[in-house]
Motif scaffolding. Structure first.
Motif, PDB file in Angstrom:
ATOM      1  N   GLY A 171      90.666 -11.592  83.188  1.00 23.94           N
ATOM      2  CA  GLY A 171      89.842 -10.536  82.614  1.00 23.94           C
ATOM      3  C   GLY A 171      88.954 -10.992  81.474  1.00 23.94           C
ATOM      4  N   LEU A 172      89.080 -12.259  81.083  1.00 25.99           N
ATOM      5  CA  LEU A 172      88.324 -12.734  79.926  1.00 25.99           C
ATOM      6  C   LEU A 172      86.822 -12.736  80.168  1.00 25.99           C
ATOM      7  N   GLU A 173      86.416 -12.779  81.450  1.00 27.74           N
ATOM      8  CA  GLU A 173      84.977 -12.784  81.734  1.00 27.74           C
ATOM      9  C   GLU A 173      84.290 -11.530  81.207  1.00 27.74           C
ATOM     10  N   GLU A 174      84.995 -10.405  81.187  1.00 25.72           N
ATOM     11  CA  GLU A 174      84.415  -9.171  80.660  1.00 25.72           C
ATOM     12  C   GLU A 174      84.228  -9.258  79.153  1.00 25.72           C
ATOM     13  N   LEU A 175      85.168  -9.884  78.482  1.00 20.18           N
ATOM     14  CA  LEU A 175      85.060 -10.049  77.033  1.00 20.18           C
ATOM     15  C   LEU A 175      83.967 -11.050  76.676  1.00 20.18           C
ATOM     16  N   LEU A 176      83.846 -12.126  77.447  1.00 17.08           N
ATOM     17  CA  LEU A 176      82.837 -13.148  77.159  1.00 17.08           C
ATOM     18  C   LEU A 176      81.423 -12.570  77.164  1.00 17.08           C
ATOM     19  N   ALA A 187      91.912 -27.405  75.919  1.00 21.18           N
ATOM     20  CA  ALA A 187      92.672 -26.923  77.075  1.00 21.18           C
ATOM     21  C   ALA A 187      91.982 -25.767  77.790  1.00 21.18           C
ATOM     22  N   PHE A 188      90.936 -25.194  77.204  1.00 22.65           N
ATOM     23  CA  PHE A 188      90.261 -24.052  77.798  1.00 22.65           C
ATOM     24  C   PHE A 188      89.384 -24.492  78.959  1.00 22.65           C
ATOM     25  N   ALA A 189      89.479 -23.777  80.073  1.00 25.06           N
ATOM     26  CA  ALA A 189      88.637 -24.105  81.227  1.00 25.06           C
ATOM     27  C   ALA A 189      88.289 -22.835  81.976  1.00 25.06           C
ATOM     28  N   LEU A 190      87.011 -22.652  82.271  1.00 22.10           N
ATOM     29  CA  LEU A 190      86.592 -21.534  83.111  1.00 22.10           C
ATOM     30  C   LEU A 190      87.153 -21.715  84.519  1.00 22.10           C
ATOM     31  N   PRO A 191      87.478 -20.625  85.211  1.00 18.48           N
ATOM     32  CA  PRO A 191      88.024 -20.758  86.574  1.00 18.48           C
ATOM     33  C   PRO A 191      87.139 -21.580  87.501  1.00 18.48           C
ATOM     34  N   GLY A 192      85.827 -21.465  87.348  1.00 21.42           N
ATOM     35  CA  GLY A 192      84.923 -22.225  88.200  1.00 21.42           C
ATOM     36  C   GLY A 192      84.445 -23.525  87.590  1.00 21.42           C
TER      37      GLY A 192
END
Length: 288
Positions: A171-176, A187-192
């Motif tokens: 759900g983080l894409e909505e916050l971004l 360590a952070f990585a977008l799903p794509g």
């Protein structure tokens, strides 16, 4: 007038044990030191921001009971005002932390905000009161429904929204899409995938990625690129260093705005680097 700050997200109770080495399976080791204190990305960032002289508010799920009292006492001791959005019966999660004495490296086990529902909502009227006089908002992606409410309200009022991107959360894409400045961990990585450029495409206008003792790389939607070198220091404890980085950046933006984000990041890196030379996330503040 602006100059205050608001941090929204996770509060935990950290049980920290300093050990000579992390135990193997079935092994018992003697702790060199032990502490129990408030933790969590937004919670520690709020206390760090307040320690830097910026009046700070924390919005999160704290609840009631003995564990909640630990969190509330530490936030109060650092002068942070608290708005609790916890559902009835919630207790803050416990994080078990092992800090290796020789290196300051830490290992953490925590439930985070998993499974929490039924928050006390942040209405627009309530958000207006919380954001009065606030110059910058930090969200850590935990308690996502509340983070979204706070970020939407801040965006509507043209208040910069900063993201502590420790790891990807559903759900983080909505916050971004509501974030102006995102600073992530290695360590952070977008799903794509896509790295910092992919993160820019998700909504923020300015992004950066920390990497422990390595340089903090940044890039901006206007094409700007650069990095901030991390000072070489004698490491005592790395616990909470990233949270201090975000709290210090929050303080810089709350006071001075987003006109010089590379400079604000450099100042925040300096504070975070100093923090690892003391035990605990806020030992540096207590030593001031």
């Amino acid at each position: 007038m602006p100059g205050q700050a608001l941090a929204c997200g996770l509060a935990t109770v950290d049980v920290v044990q300093v050990v000579e080495a992390v135990p193997e399976p079935d092994e018992k080791v003697l702790a060199r030191a032990s502490t129990v204190a408030a933790g969590g990305p937004a919670c520690v960032a709020a206390m760090a921001c307040a320690a830097l002289g910026v009046p700070t508010r924390f919005v999160g799920a704290v609840g009631s009971g003995p564990l909640s009292a630990v969190v509330l006492a530490d936030l109060a001791a650092h002068g942070v005002a608290v708005t609790d959005v916890a559902p009835p019966g919630l207790r803050p999660p416990v994080a078990s932390v092992l800090v290796t004495e020789a290196t300051g490296e830490r290992a953490v086990v925590s439930q985070g905000a998993a499974g929490v529902t039924g928050y006390d909502p942040v209405s627009d009227a309530r958000a207006g009161l919380l954001l009065d006089g606030v110059g910058a908002v930090l969200v850590d992606g935990h308690h996502l429904p509340i983070a979204l409410e706070v970020a939407r309200a801040a965006t509507a009022r043209h208040i910069p929204v900063l993201l502590d991107g420790g790891s990807w959360k559903p759900g983080l894409e909505e916050l971004l899409a509501l974030v102006d400045v995102a600073v992530t961990s290695a360590a952070f990585a977008l799903p794509g995938g896509g790295g910092l450029e992919g993160l820019l495409a998700a909504g923020p206008g300015w992004v950066a990625a920390s990497d422990g003792a390595g340089p903090v790389r940044w890039c901006a939607a206007d094409g700007g690129r650069g990095q901030v070198e991390v000072p070489s220091v004698e490491v005592v404890d790395t616990l909470g260093a990233g949270d201090v980085l975000h709290g210090a950046l929050l303080a810089q933006v709350a006071r001075d705005g987003t006109g010089d984000l590379p400079g604000a990041l450099a100042a925040a890196v300096s504070v975070a680097s100093g923090s690892v030379t003391h035990p605990g996330p806020l030992g540096w503040a207590e030593a001031r």
